[in-house]
Structures are given as structure tokens and as C-alpha cells.
Design an enzyme around this catalytic site. Structure first.
Site, PDB file in Angstrom:
ATOM      1  N   HIS A 283       0.848  -1.189   0.000  1.00  0.00           N
ATOM      2  CA  HIS A 283       0.000   0.000   0.000  1.00  0.00           C
ATOM      3  C   HIS A 283       0.881   1.235   0.000  1.00  0.00           C
ATOM      4  CE1 HIS A 283      -3.180   2.790   1.131  1.00  0.00           C
ATOM      5  NE2 HIS A 283      -4.008   1.855   0.677  1.00  0.00           N
TER       6      HIS A 283
ATOM      7  N   ASP B 172      -7.993  -5.556   0.284  1.00  0.00           N
ATOM      8  CA  ASP B 172      -8.462  -6.379  -0.827  1.00  0.00           C
ATOM      9  C   ASP B 172      -8.055  -7.837  -0.716  1.00  0.00           C
ATOM     10  OD1 ASP B 172      -9.798  -4.372  -2.130  1.00  0.00           O
ATOM     11  OD2 ASP B 172      -7.953  -3.615  -3.022  1.00  0.00           O
TER      12      ASP B 172
HETATM   13  N1  CMC Z   1       3.915  -7.588  -4.816  1.00  0.00           N
HETATM   14  C1  CMC Z   1       5.239  -7.583  -5.007  1.00  0.00           C
HETATM   15  N2  CMC Z   1       6.048  -6.513  -4.864  1.00  0.00           N
HETATM   16  C2  CMC Z   1       5.453  -5.378  -4.480  1.00  0.00           C
HETATM   17  C3  CMC Z   1       4.062  -5.291  -4.258  1.00  0.00           C
HETATM   18  C4  CMC Z   1       3.292  -6.462  -4.435  1.00  0.00           C
HETATM   19  N3  CMC Z   1       1.978  -6.431  -4.221  1.00  0.00           N
HETATM   20  N4  CMC Z   1       3.743  -4.037  -3.893  1.00  0.00           N
HETATM   21  C5  CMC Z   1       4.893  -3.345  -3.904  1.00  0.00           C
HETATM   22  N5  CMC Z   1       5.933  -4.150  -4.256  1.00  0.00           N
HETATM   23  C6  CMC Z   1       7.340  -3.786  -4.323  1.00  0.00           C
HETATM   24  C7  CMC Z   1       7.645  -2.929  -5.536  1.00  0.00           C
HETATM   25  O1  CMC Z   1       8.015  -3.732  -6.623  1.00  0.00           O
HETATM   26  C8  CMC Z   1       8.783  -2.086  -5.028  1.00  0.00           C
HETATM   27  O2  CMC Z   1       9.941  -2.869  -5.014  1.00  0.00           O
HETATM   28  P1  CMC Z   1      11.392  -2.199  -5.319  1.00  0.00           P
HETATM   29  O3  CMC Z   1      11.604  -1.181  -4.245  1.00  0.00           O
HETATM   30  O4  CMC Z   1      12.348  -3.337  -5.270  1.00  0.00           O
HETATM   31  O5  CMC Z   1      11.287  -1.608  -6.693  1.00  0.00           O
HETATM   32  C9  CMC Z   1       8.416  -1.830  -3.563  1.00  0.00           C
HETATM   33  O6  CMC Z   1       7.612  -2.962  -3.182  1.00  0.00           O
HETATM   34  C10 CMC Z   1       7.650  -0.542  -3.346  1.00  0.00           C
HETATM   35  O7  CMC Z   1       6.480  -0.567  -4.156  1.00  0.00           O
HETATM   36  P2  CMC Z   1       5.908   0.637  -5.013  1.00  0.00           P
HETATM   37  O8  CMC Z   1       5.253   0.083  -6.233  1.00  0.00           O
HETATM   38  O9  CMC Z   1       6.963   1.688  -5.182  1.00  0.00           O
HETATM   39  O10 CMC Z   1       4.823   1.191  -3.991  1.00  0.00           O
HETATM   40  P3  CMC Z   1       3.644   2.145  -4.361  1.00  0.00           P
HETATM   41  O11 CMC Z   1       3.326   2.884  -3.124  1.00  0.00           O
HETATM   42  O12 CMC Z   1       3.926   2.932  -5.578  1.00  0.00           O
HETATM   43  O13 CMC Z   1       2.459   1.116  -4.751  1.00  0.00           O
HETATM   44  C11 CMC Z   1       0.589  -0.319  -4.639  1.00  0.00           C
HETATM   45  C12 CMC Z   1       1.444   0.722  -3.894  1.00  0.00           C
HETATM   46  C13 CMC Z   1      -0.686  -0.587  -3.812  1.00  0.00           C
HETATM   47  C14 CMC Z   1       0.162   0.205  -6.015  1.00  0.00           C
HETATM   48  C15 CMC Z   1       1.417  -1.629  -4.785  1.00  0.00           C
HETATM   49  O14 CMC Z   1       1.793  -2.107  -3.509  1.00  0.00           O
HETATM   50  C16 CMC Z   1       0.657  -2.700  -5.548  1.00  0.00           C
HETATM   51  O15 CMC Z   1       0.646  -2.689  -6.779  1.00  0.00           O
HETATM   52  N6  CMC Z   1       0.013  -3.669  -4.822  1.00  0.00           N
HETATM   53  C17 CMC Z   1      -0.803  -4.684  -5.457  1.00  0.00           C
HETATM   54  C18 CMC Z   1      -2.130  -4.085  -5.866  1.00  0.00           C
HETATM   55  C19 CMC Z   1      -3.046  -3.882  -4.696  1.00  0.00           C
HETATM   56  O16 CMC Z   1      -3.238  -4.754  -3.862  1.00  0.00           O
HETATM   57  N7  CMC Z   1      -3.657  -2.693  -4.646  1.00  0.00           N
HETATM   58  C20 CMC Z   1      -4.679  -2.384  -3.634  1.00  0.00           C
HETATM   59  C21 CMC Z   1      -4.323  -1.238  -2.766  1.00  0.00           C
HETATM   60  S1  CMC Z   1      -5.419  -1.148  -1.353  1.00  0.00           S
HETATM   61  C22 CMC Z   1      -6.962  -0.754  -2.019  1.00  0.00           C
HETATM   62  C23 CMC Z   1      -7.014   0.626  -2.514  1.00  0.00           C
HETATM   63  O17 CMC Z   1      -6.750   1.575  -1.746  1.00  0.00           O
HETATM   64  O18 CMC Z   1      -7.363   0.805  -3.688  1.00  0.00           O
END
Ligand code: CMC
Length: 436
Positions: free
Chosen positions: A313, A371
Site C-alpha cells: 500500500h 483487498d
Molecule cells: N507484490 C510484489 N512486490 C510489491 C508489491 C506487491 N503487491 N507491492 C509493492 N511491491 C514492491 C515494488 O516492486 C517495489 O519494489 P522495489 O523497491 O524493489 O522496486 C516496492 O515494493 C515498493 O512498491 P511501489 O510500487 O513503489 O509502492 P507504491 O506505493 O507505488 O504502490 C501499490 C502501492 C498498492 C500500487 C502496490 O503495492 C501494488 O501494486 N500492490 C498490489 C495491488 C493492490 O493490492 N492494490 C490495492 C491497494 S489497497 C486498495 C485501494 O486503496 O485501492
């Protein structure tokens, strides 16, 4: 806004004069540096794609402490709201700032439950869609279409219009979501029944038929109501910011909420519950718990493009408090339906256990989000996977409209207009076709 005791000073290594910037203090949470005059004072913008460090507004609605894993609606912890209040109490709280008194509660419930019917024309509008259209495509259209039906509530600058639009949207969303579902499966629409609860009425519109009585199961009704409470607001997330930005142009409230629905659809946001369930079903098809290790290796491999959906998140760097409540609800619903041995629930628990112990997830502070379990609950209730995000948008509508109304009432509100760092071609002349 309250000024903090200190100010920020921005200095430059090229000898340009430094600039003092005011710092404001909220009631809780990080202070903010006011950069509104930065461009006028320095000729520079700030650069913050994805708004990682930018507060785009002041708000008194929802507070998240991502490190603690704390979520408060108007100061009340989500755990207390989920156990002591229902969704319509939560709507009252988000919209009006306070939980209702007994009398206010009766009045508010009556008001919402008296506006559940949609204009009869709406079903003809629906007919324009293919039966296999994704419900979120249908909902985006239907919510936008409300502005064509309710002309007495489309002036965003009129507080009375905004109040009526809020009631209509909260009241009619369950009807629209159920209609989108019934249309897809080719069943007759069920008119709302105003003597049922908000969640009970929705269950009946989804699963009832004109041929026989539908009895609402109180455990499922409570579970759905909890799903609604947990999704009701989440401060300045992508869809809420979309609603604010869209509404900042002065467009009508229904159009602004339709923009929120469209944004929520994406798999990184509200679409994650659908993506999470699809992921669990995929792993189950490939062998279930035995394949978890292999799947986790893919998740950790940056080149695979595979993510553990329902994990991670932008704000929570701890367990999402909504995920805990959702796991509890998941247990209750599966027990009620005799599905305690549900293979997807077993699989989800196994994935969670492994992820919470794995260095990759620990180092990045990735925890289950709301989720992760909500899809299993919804599937057990009988809600089809492609409607999960529609349920989320139903629940989030109150948050969107509360935030939109807060923005319009804020004397500091302006049309949203981000700036950019331009990296394209500088001015050049168009050559004639023969010379290109
Ligand atoms: N699985 C694997 N790796 C992950 C995941 C995941 N679900 N989420 C983040 N990472 C990794 C990402 O690859 C990155 O790694 P590195 O630093 O080595 O490049 C690190 O963790 C930081 O992630 P980020 O993408 O920079 O974080 P963000 O804040 O931009 O993204 C997110 C947050 C929710 C989009 C992401 O965690 C994600 O895509 N999660 C899966 C989708 C999901 O469950 N979304 C629902 C969010 S809660 C409901 C809502 O509010 O809508």
C-alpha cells in the site's frame, strides 16, 4: 490552517537568495511546507510525480497513520466503527462530521432509504450496453447519466444541490450496481425495498427474483455492511483525488463521482480485489498450496511482472487495519455458509504467512491490504468477481462526495492545475511535407 513555530528555508548552491517558506501543523500527522508562493519567488516548480510528498488539500475527514496501521474517520478508529456502527451511521459521520443521535439516525436512514429508486428511464439507458460489458464500464456510464436525470442537484456551487446529490448518490448506488449485475445475467431488475436495511436491500436486489420471496441472511447482511464501512473513505487516494480534481472545474457532482468510478476500476486501486481473487484462483488451478513457493519466487522476480495482489500500500507500511477486520468477517461468512474448508481462504492464509516471514516483503514493509480477504468474502456471498470493484465504488461514493463537498466549501479551493517539467522538443518550424 495553523502555522508551526518553525519555517523552512530553501537555499540554492548557485548563490541565488534563499527563500523562507511557511510550515503548517495539522491536528496530527506530518507538518506541511507551504510552497504556493514558490514559483512567484523563485521561478521554479516542485517535482513530485505520484504525489509522494505532496499534500494537495487540507481535510478534516479521514486520517491514516501508515506506520502504525491506523485508520480514523473523523477521529473514530475504524475498528470501533466496524463493530459499533452501521454503514449509514458511517455515511452520516463522513458527510456531516458527527455520528448521528438516535433521532438523527432515524431521519438519516429514512432519508436514504426513501431515495433508493432510480428514474425508470435508467433501464433503457442500460439496454444500450452489451450484456457482457464489464460492470465498471456500465457503472461509469450510469453514474454519469444521473446528471441527465436529476437537474435539481447538478449545481456544484449550490450547497443544497450538493446535499441532495449526496443523498441521491448514496441511496441509488446499490440500485445501480444491482441493475448492472442483473442486466449482465439477463434477469429482471428488482425494485428496492425500503423496509430492509441498506445492505439487506442490496442483497435482495442482487439475489432476489420476482418469482419468490428473498430472505436476507443476517450474517451476510452484516458482512456486506462491514465491507461498505471499511471502504467508505481513505483520504486522498487516486479516485478521491480524481473526484476532487474533476470537481474543481465546477462540473456537476454526478460527473465528478463518475470520474471516481472510472479511476477506481484500475487494478492498482479498486480493481485489486478482482485481480487478487483471479490470482488465488489461478494458483489454485495450478496446484494450490503446493504451488505457493513457486508463485512467490515469481513475485520476487522483478522481470516476471507478477505482483502479490492484495499486498502492499502507498500509505500503510504496516498491517492494513481493514485487512484484519476483513479476515474476521471472512471467517464468520465462511462458517455461516459451511465453507470453512474453502481452498482459496486456505491458500490466502498460506500466502499471507509466507509473505509476512519473507525478507522481500519484510524489507519493503508489504502487508495484506483490505483487498486481500474482501474478494473471498464477496465470492462466498455469491457476488461475481467482476462486480467486486462495483461494490467498492458503491461503498466509496460517500467518501468521494464528502471530500468533494469539503473541497467546494474550502475558501482556499482553486481549480486543480499541476505543472510539469517539460523535456520535449523546444520551439521549431514545421517543414513542408517534401522536406520532412
Ligand atoms: N507484490 C510484489 N512486490 C510489491 C508489491 C506487491 N503487491 N507491492 C509493492 N511491491 C514492491 C515494488 O516492486 C517495489 O519494489 P522495489 O523497491 O524493489 O522496486 C516496492 O515494493 C515498493 O512498491 P511501489 O510500487 O513503489 O509502492 P507504491 O506505493 O507505488 O504502490 C501499490 C502501492 C498498492 C500500487 C502496490 O503495492 C501494488 O501494486 N500492490 C498490489 C495491488 C493492490 O493490492 N492494490 C490495492 C491497494 S489497497 C486498495 C485501494 O486503496 O485501492
Amino acid at each position: 490552517m495553523k502555522l508551526a513555530d518553525n519555517k523552512a528555508t530553501l537555499s540554492f548552491s548557485n548563490g541565488s537568495p534563499s527563500v523562507d517558506l511557511p510550515v503548517y501543523r495539522g491536528s496530527v500527522g506530518p507538518d506541511v511546507i507551504d510552497i504556493r508562493k514558490l514559483y512567484a519567488q523563485t521561478g521554479m516548480f516542485t517535482y513530485d510525480p505520484g504525489f509522494l510528498s505532496t499534500a494537495a488539500c487540507q481535510s478534516a475527514i479521514t486520517y491514516i497513520d501508515g506506520d502504525k496501521g491506523e485508520l480514523l474517520y473523523r477521529g473514530y478508529p475504524i475498528e470501533q466503527l466496524a463493530t459499533k456502527c452501521d454503514y449509514l451511521d458511517t455515511c452520516h459521520l463522513l458527510l456531516k462530521g458527527e455520528l448521528p443521535t438516535l433521532q438523527e439516525r432515524q431521519d438519516f436512514h429514512k432519508l436514504i432509504l426513501r431515495h433508493t429508486m432510480v428514474n425508470e428511464q435508467m433501464q433503457f439507458f442500460l439496454r444500450g450496453f452489451r450484456r457482457d460489458a464489464h460492470p465498471m464500464a456500465v457503472l461509469t456510464g450510469l453514474v454519469g447519466a444521473l446528471s441527465a436525470f436529476y437537474h435539481d442537484s447538478t449545481d456544484i456551487n449550490n450547497p443544497e444541490h450538493r446535499a441532495i446529490a449526496a443523498i441521491r448518490l448514496i441511496a441509488k448506488m446499490p440500485t445501480l450496481v444491482a441493475m448492472a449485475y442483473k442486466y449482465g445475467v439477463g434477469q429482471p431488475y428488482m425494485y428496492p425495498r425500503n423496509d430492509l436495511s441498506y445492505a439487506g436491500n442490496f442483497l435482495r436486489m442482487m439475489f432476489g427474483s420476482p418469482c419468490e420471496d428473498y430472505r436476507v441472511n443476517p450474517v451476510l447482511e452484516r458482512a456486506l455492511d462491514r465491507i461498505f464501512i471499511l471502504h467508505a473513505d481513505h483520504e486522498q487516494n487516486a479516485s478521491t483525488s480524481t473526484v476532487r480534481l474533476c470537481g474543481s472545474s465546477g462540473t456537476n457532482p454526478f460527473a465528478a463521482i463518475a470520474a471516481g468510478v472510472a479511476c477506481l476500476w484500475g487494478p492498482a486501486h479498486g480493481g485489486a480485489n478482482e485481480a487478487c481473487l483471479n490470482m488465488l484462483e489461478d494458483i489454485e488451478r495450478q496446484g494450490g498450496v503446493a504451488k505457493v513457493g513457486q508463485f512467490m519466487e515469481q513475485v520476487k522476480d522483478k522481470n516476471s511482472g507478477v505482483k502479490l495482489m492484495g499486498f502492499g500500500h502507498r500509505v500503510y507500511k504496516n498491517y492494513d487495519p481493514r485487512a484484519k477486520l476483513m479476515q474476521e468477517t471472512c471467517n464468520e461468512v465462511l462458517t455461516e455458509l459451511g465453507l470453512e474448508k474453502d481452498p482459496l481462504f486456505k491458500l490466502a492464509k498460506e500466502l499471507e504467512k509466507i509473505a509476512l516471514e519473507d525478507d522481500y516483503f519484510v524489507q519493503r514493509k508489504l502487508y495484506p491490504n483490505v483487498d486481500f480477504y474482501s474478494g473471498i468474502v464477496q465470492r462466498a456471498i455469491g457476488i461475481p468477481v467482476n462486480l467486486f470493484t462495483g461494490i467498492f465504488s458503491l461503498a466509496r461514493t460517500v467518501g468521494w462526495i464528502a471530500q468533494l463537498n469539503e473541497m467546494i466549501s474550502d475558501p482556499e479551493y482553486k481549480i486543480g492545475r499541476p505543472r510539469q517539467l517539460f523535456i520535449g522538443a523546444v520551439a521549431r518550424d514545421v517543414k513542408s511535407l517534401a522536406d520532412r
